[in-house]
Design an enzyme around this catalytic site. Sequence first.
Site, short mmCIF file in Angstrom:
data_model
loop_
_atom_site.label_atom_id
_atom_site.label_comp_id
_atom_site.label_asym_id
_atom_site.label_seq_id
_atom_site.Cartn_x
_atom_site.Cartn_y
_atom_site.Cartn_z
N GLU A 253 7.32 -14.80 -0.75
CA GLU A 253 8.04 -13.77 -0.43
C GLU A 253 9.83 -14.25 -0.65
O GLU A 253 10.34 -13.68 0.04
CB GLU A 253 8.31 -12.81 0.44
CG GLU A 253 6.47 -12.16 0.41
CD GLU A 253 6.52 -11.41 1.22
OE1 GLU A 253 7.07 -10.69 2.37
OE2 GLU A 253 5.25 -11.01 1.15
N GLU B 90 -1.70 -12.48 -1.01
CA GLU B 90 -1.47 -12.27 0.51
C GLU B 90 -1.97 -10.32 0.47
O GLU B 90 -2.00 -9.62 -1.10
CB GLU B 90 -0.37 -12.15 0.89
CG GLU B 90 0.44 -12.84 1.28
CD GLU B 90 1.20 -12.26 2.45
OE1 GLU B 90 1.50 -11.83 3.18
OE2 GLU B 90 2.21 -14.09 2.86
#
Length: 801
Positions: free
Chosen positions: A429, A504
């Site tokens: 991220e 995720e």
Amino acid sequence: MLSFPFKNLAILICLMGSFSRSSFSQSPQTKQLFDFGWRFHRGGAQGAEQPNFPDSTWHLVDLPHDWSIEDLPHTHTPFDSNANTQVSGGFTTGGTGWYRKTFIVPATDSGRKIYIQFEGVYMNADVWLNGHHLGNHPYGYTSFWYDLTPNILWGEKNVLAVEVKNEGLNSRWYSGSGIYRHVWLYIENKIHIAQWGVAIQTLSADHHSSLIHIQTTIHNETSTISDVRVVSHILDTSHQEIAYSISHQQIHSHTQQQATQYITILHPHLWSLDSPYLYTAKVEVYAHDQLVDQEEIKFGVRTISFDAINGFRLNGQPIKLRGGCVHHDNGPLGARAYDRAEQRRVALLKASGFNAIRCAHNPPSPAFLSACDSLGMLVIDEAFDMWEDAKTPYDYHLYFDQWWKKDLQSMILRDRNHTCIIMWSIGNEIPNATQSRVADIAHQLAAYVHKLDSTRPVVAAMNDVSEQKNVFFSALDICGYNYAKDHYLSDHRLHPYRIMLATESFPLDAFDYWTEAEAYPWVIGDFVWTAWDYLGEASIGWRGYPQKQNFYPWHLAYCGDIDICGWRRPQSYYREVLWEKDRVALFVKSPQASFPLNPERMSWSRWGWEDVVASWNWDGYEGEPLEVHVYSSCDSVELILNGQSLGKKKTDRFTRYMAIWRIPYVAGRLEAVGFDGGKRVDTAWLQTAGMPAQIRLTADRKMIRADGEDLSYVTVEVCDQEGIRCPEANNLIKFSLEGPGEIIAVGNANPISTESYQMPQRRAWRGRCLVVVKSTHQTGTIMLKAISEGLPASSINIRAE
């Protein structure tokens, strides 16, 4: 298609029988575990780097060590609502700490080389030997080493000093503080294998033969040219030699050179999830016919490939990655990376159905990877949580520009021989991924990873997936999608050759993520956040976002399939139903919320699970309807209460493999029976427990090594007279120990308990708690005793050998 590794080059092959020697020479390298007998001080200590600094009043500690899990001074808890880590660090405290160790190296080793290797120090470590500054290592998750030779005092006392600075808010989760992994001391000859200098690759493999490539980097630190012979032996699990290769090198003074060898293994045992067979490469280096260095490295023979048509294939067989993200902490142990703690974690994850782990968001300990090798667990080895742009004020972004190459090199050279690793992740991220500046960095990092290791693909985990991130994605071999299942089909139409992976996913959306991964070959798997619960990021699985200081006393994330003690939570059983046929699990929704709810919780914050428990003890609710949840991968499931059927329900994809009943509470036995084709195939049951009457102790291992580091995990349960665990029991249980061992941690997985993790006592939560016992260096019988008011004492024996 991405196929790893690649086939190339002519070969020199030596097979078993074409060369023999009467015996192997003894390795001249000395590798010593350097974990014992350190002095530790929490706080500043001006002048502590000097060898004559008085440290006799400092605490005597052994490594691995993590001071953030220890009780704060003058308290019985490691938690503080005013800690600067706040929710992110689970309200624990970092700061500065000092370590010192005095040691003697025999004068007979004078003229050799001596190195110190730290597997992991969190963070910003400065190291001195005898007052000489050896260097600084900022990153808390990569291994590093120093040459001690110029400053060593042979045959005299030497003082190694380490200052560790975990200052300011620098992590989004619990990091721990200190020298939390092993330290090693190496004494070597001046002609030796370089640090992490052996690389082993499988170039091709099937059941008939396998071609292995071994590249050994040799360092000549003498003043003359040396003729060197490298002999690499391949040993099976019985330590019998099955193949070998010999090569000759001429290495100039104060240079290093690589020896390249190719070895064929006939009829190899292929490493797989079900049969993780490991060979040993024994690499010997001879100079002037004298053995000067030797290393033994375990490795598996396997091939991996990835493409958008066939997905991921291991040894040519397609496999969907049943993945979970895992942080580095070991729950009640804090960040301390004992080998047994790492092995246990991997074993329990595998037993609950996982076949892959994403190491979030940093390289793990070598012991963790070794456990994955030996148990058959696939791994994504991840480097960074941020690059140039900060996620917290004092995190790795301060050091990235200067250190990223060194830290990638540390991760890849250290870990490349671990067969379990199938991908290198360069980030998680990463902020501002739509900017060309950040995309350029992605290309730089990916290219450098490929330069260091061309046998595995590069991945990065991306959130807020969009077309604006395509330049970033173009740097990757595999594109990690965080919480982006809605993009699988549309992005495939735009990018048909893109390989996707749910790096995720939300636990609450487990059904959707897994069924879509199964449906699309270009989506090679799903990694839930998280597989194992962890300290820090407190209460994302209950109170969620936005996070606030008033979350205290929450200190656990409370989102893992497995809790911090190693016990499976309800969502783990649901995931098993998604993955395996003919499974049944039974839970009851709590009629009142288990914890206070957060009225400000954002709707997208979905890291939690249903508020269900494995209990049929509901005093005060007699006759009132309770909601019973059954997870089932059987064709149908029948609910039975005290021998009376409450009906059958279908369980399939249309029901999301769940069945729900509302039934009046009556104490007794509640059963869920799964049927397949009319045949009974699985059963789950809950039994009303009586009053607490006994303490039951169960050790995961009743025989441990007397090496000062081996562990036994003892589950402590409060049970009724019939041996049924009492799910409402919260007794305070006190522990004592006799014999050659010590209690190093206690826990109970209660996410809001602020009890000490180190005092020899713990309250039961939902009827149980945990004690971790560590061996000393003495053999003998360790007796752990548990007492609680109103219950008879209980004890268990553990043998240390």
